[in-house]
Write a protein that holds these residues in place. Structure first.
Motif, PDB file in Angstrom:
ATOM      1  N   THR A   1       3.926   6.786 -34.794  1.00 22.52           N
ATOM      2  CA  THR A   1       2.522   6.389 -34.643  1.00 22.52           C
ATOM      3  C   THR A   1       1.636   7.150 -35.622  1.00 22.52           C
ATOM      4  O   THR A   1       0.777   6.566 -36.303  1.00 22.52           O
ATOM      5  CB  THR A   1       2.037   6.656 -33.204  1.00 22.52           C
ATOM      6  OG1 THR A   1       2.840   5.912 -32.292  1.00 22.52           O
ATOM      7  CG2 THR A   1       0.577   6.250 -33.047  1.00 22.52           C
ATOM      8  N   ILE A   2       1.869   8.471 -35.697  1.00 26.09           N
ATOM      9  CA  ILE A   2       1.078   9.291 -36.623  1.00 26.09           C
ATOM     10  C   ILE A   2       1.316   8.851 -38.066  1.00 26.09           C
ATOM     11  O   ILE A   2       0.375   8.759 -38.869  1.00 26.09           O
ATOM     12  CB  ILE A   2       1.421  10.781 -36.444  1.00 26.09           C
ATOM     13  CG1 ILE A   2       0.953  11.272 -35.069  1.00 26.09           C
ATOM     14  CG2 ILE A   2       0.802  11.619 -37.551  1.00 26.09           C
ATOM     15  CD1 ILE A   2       1.386  12.692 -34.738  1.00 26.09           C
ATOM     16  N   THR A   3       2.555   8.558 -38.400  1.00 22.55           N
ATOM     17  CA  THR A   3       2.895   8.129 -39.756  1.00 22.55           C
ATOM     18  C   THR A   3       2.196   6.821 -40.111  1.00 22.55           C
ATOM     19  O   THR A   3       1.635   6.670 -41.209  1.00 22.55           O
ATOM     20  CB  THR A   3       4.421   7.945 -39.906  1.00 22.55           C
ATOM     21  OG1 THR A   3       5.076   9.179 -39.600  1.00 22.55           O
ATOM     22  CG2 THR A   3       4.784   7.510 -41.313  1.00 22.55           C
ATOM     23  N   VAL A   4       2.205   5.867 -39.173  1.00 24.69           N
ATOM     24  CA  VAL A   4       1.552   4.574 -39.398  1.00 24.69           C
ATOM     25  C   VAL A   4       0.049   4.765 -39.593  1.00 24.69           C
ATOM     26  O   VAL A   4      -0.565   4.167 -40.495  1.00 24.69           O
ATOM     27  CB  VAL A   4       1.836   3.609 -38.228  1.00 24.69           C
ATOM     28  CG1 VAL A   4       0.954   2.373 -38.348  1.00 24.69           C
ATOM     29  CG2 VAL A   4       3.298   3.211 -38.213  1.00 24.69           C
ATOM     30  N   VAL A   5      -0.553   5.600 -38.738  1.00 23.55           N
ATOM     31  CA  VAL A   5      -1.994   5.856 -38.836  1.00 23.55           C
ATOM     32  C   VAL A   5      -2.343   6.452 -40.197  1.00 23.55           C
ATOM     33  O   VAL A   5      -3.308   6.041 -40.849  1.00 23.55           O
ATOM     34  CB  VAL A   5      -2.462   6.801 -37.704  1.00 23.55           C
ATOM     35  CG1 VAL A   5      -3.887   7.277 -37.964  1.00 23.55           C
ATOM     36  CG2 VAL A   5      -2.379   6.091 -36.361  1.00 23.55           C
ATOM     37  N   ILE A   6      -1.536   7.422 -40.628  1.00 27.43           N
ATOM     38  CA  ILE A   6      -1.781   8.059 -41.932  1.00 27.43           C
ATOM     39  C   ILE A   6      -1.628   7.052 -43.068  1.00 27.43           C
ATOM     40  O   ILE A   6      -2.456   6.994 -43.988  1.00 27.43           O
ATOM     41  CB  ILE A   6      -0.822   9.254 -42.136  1.00 27.43           C
ATOM     42  CG1 ILE A   6      -1.179  10.390 -41.172  1.00 27.43           C
ATOM     43  CG2 ILE A   6      -0.875   9.748 -43.585  1.00 27.43           C
ATOM     44  CD1 ILE A   6      -0.199  11.547 -41.200  1.00 27.43           C
ATOM     45  N   LEU A   7      -0.570   6.239 -43.000  1.00 27.85           N
ATOM     46  CA  LEU A   7      -0.335   5.244 -44.056  1.00 27.85           C
ATOM     47  C   LEU A   7      -1.469   4.227 -44.125  1.00 27.85           C
ATOM     48  O   LEU A   7      -1.832   3.763 -45.212  1.00 27.85           O
ATOM     49  CB  LEU A   7       0.995   4.536 -43.806  1.00 27.85           C
ATOM     50  CG  LEU A   7       2.253   5.375 -44.059  1.00 27.85           C
ATOM     51  CD1 LEU A   7       3.501   4.603 -43.645  1.00 27.85           C
ATOM     52  CD2 LEU A   7       2.348   5.792 -45.525  1.00 27.85           C
ATOM     53  N   LEU A   8      -2.035   3.882 -42.966  1.00 24.33           N
ATOM     54  CA  LEU A   8      -3.162   2.947 -42.948  1.00 24.33           C
ATOM     55  C   LEU A   8      -4.452   3.619 -43.410  1.00 24.33           C
ATOM     56  O   LEU A   8      -5.291   2.996 -44.064  1.00 24.33           O
ATOM     57  CB  LEU A   8      -3.357   2.390 -41.529  1.00 24.33           C
ATOM     58  CG  LEU A   8      -2.292   1.414 -41.019  1.00 24.33           C
ATOM     59  CD1 LEU A   8      -2.543   1.078 -39.559  1.00 24.33           C
ATOM     60  CD2 LEU A   8      -2.276   0.138 -41.862  1.00 24.33           C
ATOM     61  N   PHE A   9      -4.600   4.916 -43.077  1.00 22.25           N
ATOM     62  CA  PHE A   9      -5.848   5.605 -43.381  1.00 22.25           C
ATOM     63  C   PHE A   9      -5.985   5.948 -44.867  1.00 22.25           C
ATOM     64  O   PHE A   9      -7.095   5.912 -45.404  1.00 22.25           O
ATOM     65  CB  PHE A   9      -5.950   6.892 -42.562  1.00 22.25           C
ATOM     66  CG  PHE A   9      -7.161   7.710 -42.894  1.00 22.25           C
ATOM     67  CD1 PHE A   9      -8.427   7.281 -42.509  1.00 22.25           C
ATOM     68  CD2 PHE A   9      -7.052   8.894 -43.620  1.00 22.25           C
ATOM     69  CE1 PHE A   9      -9.553   8.018 -42.832  1.00 22.25           C
ATOM     70  CE2 PHE A   9      -8.165   9.632 -43.938  1.00 22.25           C
ATOM     71  CZ  PHE A   9      -9.418   9.196 -43.536  1.00 22.25           C
ATOM     72  N   VAL A  10      -4.893   6.267 -45.520  1.00 24.68           N
ATOM     73  CA  VAL A  10      -4.957   6.692 -46.928  1.00 24.68           C
ATOM     74  C   VAL A  10      -5.682   5.670 -47.811  1.00 24.68           C
ATOM     75  O   VAL A  10      -6.602   6.031 -48.554  1.00 24.68           O
ATOM     76  CB  VAL A  10      -3.546   7.002 -47.473  1.00 24.68           C
ATOM     77  CG1 VAL A  10      -3.579   7.152 -48.993  1.00 24.68           C
ATOM     78  CG2 VAL A  10      -3.012   8.283 -46.848  1.00 24.68           C
ATOM     79  N   PRO A  11      -5.323   4.382 -47.775  1.00 27.44           N
ATOM     80  CA  PRO A  11      -6.063   3.424 -48.612  1.00 27.44           C
ATOM     81  C   PRO A  11      -7.511   3.238 -48.174  1.00 27.44           C
ATOM     82  O   PRO A  11      -8.391   2.983 -49.008  1.00 27.44           O
ATOM     83  CB  PRO A  11      -5.264   2.124 -48.454  1.00 27.44           C
ATOM     84  CG  PRO A  11      -4.461   2.294 -47.223  1.00 27.44           C
ATOM     85  CD  PRO A  11      -4.175   3.750 -47.106  1.00 27.44           C
ATOM     86  N   VAL A  12      -7.770   3.343 -46.854  1.00 28.76           N
ATOM     87  CA  VAL A  12      -9.154   3.247 -46.367  1.00 28.76           C
ATOM     88  C   VAL A  12      -9.980   4.398 -46.928  1.00 28.76           C
ATOM     89  O   VAL A  12     -11.109   4.205 -47.404  1.00 28.76           O
ATOM     90  CB  VAL A  12      -9.195   3.253 -44.818  1.00 28.76           C
ATOM     91  CG1 VAL A  12     -10.631   3.406 -44.328  1.00 28.76           C
ATOM     92  CG2 VAL A  12      -8.586   1.985 -44.261  1.00 28.76           C
ATOM     93  N   ASN A  13      -9.424   5.601 -46.887  1.00 30.67           N
ATOM     94  CA  ASN A  13     -10.137   6.770 -47.396  1.00 30.67           C
ATOM     95  C   ASN A  13     -10.396   6.651 -48.897  1.00 30.67           C
ATOM     96  O   ASN A  13     -11.486   6.970 -49.384  1.00 30.67           O
ATOM     97  CB  ASN A  13      -9.323   8.032 -47.112  1.00 30.67           C
ATOM     98  CG  ASN A  13     -10.160   9.289 -47.156  1.00 30.67           C
ATOM     99  OD1 ASN A  13     -11.179   9.388 -46.489  1.00 30.67           O
ATOM    100  ND2 ASN A  13      -9.737  10.261 -47.945  1.00 30.67           N
ATOM    101  N   LYS A  14      -9.404   6.154 -49.638  1.00 34.39           N
ATOM    102  CA  LYS A  14      -9.580   5.958 -51.083  1.00 34.39           C
ATOM    103  C   LYS A  14     -10.638   4.898 -51.360  1.00 34.39           C
ATOM    104  O   LYS A  14     -11.445   5.030 -52.291  1.00 34.39           O
ATOM    105  CB  LYS A  14      -8.250   5.543 -51.720  1.00 34.39           C
ATOM    106  CG  LYS A  14      -8.302   5.448 -53.251  1.00 34.39           C
ATOM    107  CD  LYS A  14      -6.961   5.103 -53.837  1.00 34.39           C
ATOM    108  CE  LYS A  14      -6.998   5.165 -55.363  1.00 34.39           C
ATOM    109  NZ  LYS A  14      -8.040   4.301 -55.943  1.00 34.39           N
ATOM    110  N   PHE A  15     -10.643   3.839 -50.552  1.00 33.80           N
ATOM    111  CA  PHE A  15     -11.640   2.768 -50.692  1.00 33.80           C
ATOM    112  C   PHE A  15     -13.052   3.334 -50.577  1.00 33.80           C
ATOM    113  O   PHE A  15     -13.942   3.008 -51.373  1.00 33.80           O
ATOM    114  CB  PHE A  15     -11.393   1.707 -49.614  1.00 33.80           C
ATOM    115  CG  PHE A  15     -12.476   0.687 -49.484  1.00 33.80           C
ATOM    116  CD1 PHE A  15     -12.684  -0.267 -50.466  1.00 33.80           C
ATOM    117  CD2 PHE A  15     -13.294   0.672 -48.354  1.00 33.80           C
ATOM    118  CE1 PHE A  15     -13.693  -1.215 -50.345  1.00 33.80           C
ATOM    119  CE2 PHE A  15     -14.297  -0.268 -48.223  1.00 33.80           C
ATOM    120  CZ  PHE A  15     -14.503  -1.214 -49.214  1.00 33.80           C
ATOM    121  N   VAL A  16     -13.275   4.204 -49.588  1.00 33.77           N
ATOM    122  CA  VAL A  16     -14.592   4.799 -49.396  1.00 33.77           C
ATOM    123  C   VAL A  16     -14.922   5.759 -50.537  1.00 33.77           C
ATOM    124  O   VAL A  16     -16.025   5.727 -51.089  1.00 33.77           O
ATOM    125  CB  VAL A  16     -14.667   5.532 -48.040  1.00 33.77           C
ATOM    126  CG1 VAL A  16     -15.992   6.284 -47.914  1.00 33.77           C
ATOM    127  CG2 VAL A  16     -14.510   4.537 -46.890  1.00 33.77           C
TER     128      VAL A  16
END
Length: 304
Positions: free
Chosen positions: A11-26
């Motif tokens: 779960t943590i891995t999935v959250v991190i993988l999803l968050f990385v592109p979101v953070n870069k987008f911002v």
């Protein structure tokens, strides 16, 4: 226990993988990097002939490079007079002797009191100047802005601008729709400022800026940038007197005020504007030359 650990890890891995592109987008968004030019100057400063303060009208208003002047733009969207002063104190030391400070006056100058985008100042101001300053907010904004809903929404809205409904495009109905929405927003802000006695505080701050410029030997001038005729239909002379001019009159500041808001060279020329109240690249160039020439006519020391 082993299965639970695996599930948590996945779960943590999935959250991190999803968050990385979101953070870069911002972090790659225009709004997040809005103070980038000031930050670049802070890292490699040089003497400047002219500084402009103000909100978005000023930020989109000045481009003095063709005139030969070295210029520092310290204006940011919705910037308050309070932060105008903070930035001037931080960067005024780079003005050449007798350098010029342009203090831009807009429809929100006396009504605007809340700094909504405090993150804009994290990298360009000393943290002691930022109010309120919270260490957790500071580091999360710098390194994980994707977790901040405001930053994410700003980044997303910037990407979706071109997909706005036709009625919400800047020039829909010849700019009247945009100008009407802006008028309603400013009026609401003004009513709130009157109720909270914020106008008097902003008046005092503006006087302190002018007095500070005189004390430091800076040449100071007040300006108001051009707008399109559709904007003037809402922000006419009566409205502007109520929002701005009555307070300037009460202050009795002994400095020139160059009001270009209804300048005939711009008011009927849509090609100089991004939207009804912000100049585009060509508009900035034309307008800055006009200001440059008018400063010379007033006897301000402009470096060749």
């Amino acid at each position: 226990m082993g299965r639970l650990f695996i599930k948590i890890t996945m779960t943590i891995t999935v959250v991190i993988l999803l968050f990385v592109p979101v953070n870069k987008f911002v972090k790659d968004s225009y709004d997040y990097n809005i103070s980038g030019a000031i930050l670049a100057f802070k890292k490699h400063p040089y003497p400047v002939d002219i500084i402009n303060l103000g909100a978005s009208h000023s930020m989109y208003g000045y481009y003095f490079k063709p005139t030969g002047l070295s210029h520092l733009d310290l204006a940011l969207p919705a910037q308050t007079i309070e932060y105008d002063f903070k930035l001037l104190r931080e960067y005024g030391k780079y003005l050449k002797p007798g350098g010029v400070v342009i203090v831009s006056i807009s429809q929100i100058t006396f009504a605007n009191s809340e700094t909504k985008n405090i993150g804009n100042y994290y990298k360009i101001l000393d943290r002691n100047e930022i109010e309120p300053f919270r260490l957790l907010d500071y580091y999360s904004y710098l390194y994980v802005p994707g977790i901040n809903s405001g930053s994410f929404n700003s980044a997303l809205s910037g990407k979706l601008k071109k997909f706005r409904w036709d009625a919400h495009q800047p020039w829909a109905n010849d700019g009247k729709n945009y100008s009407g929405r802006k008028y309603e927003k400013v009026e609401a802000q003004y009513r709130e400022a009157v109720e909270n006695n914020n106008i008097e505080r902003n008046m005092k701050q503006l006087k302190e800026i002018v007095d500070y410029c005189h004390e430091k030997g800076y040449q100071v001038i007040l300006t108001m940038e051009p707008v399109h005729k559709s904007y003037l239909e809402y922000f006419d002379e009566e409205v502007m007197d109520r929002l701005v001019f009555q307070y300037l009159k009460d202050l009795k500041l002994d400095v020139p005020f160059l009001n270009y808001m209804s300048d005939s060279r711009f008011v009927n020329n849509k090609e100089f504007f991004i939207d009804p109240d912000h100049l585009n690249r060509e508009g900035r160039k034309k307008y800055s030359w006009i200001v440059y020439e008018d400063l010379k006519k007033l006897g301000y020391a402009i470096y060749e």
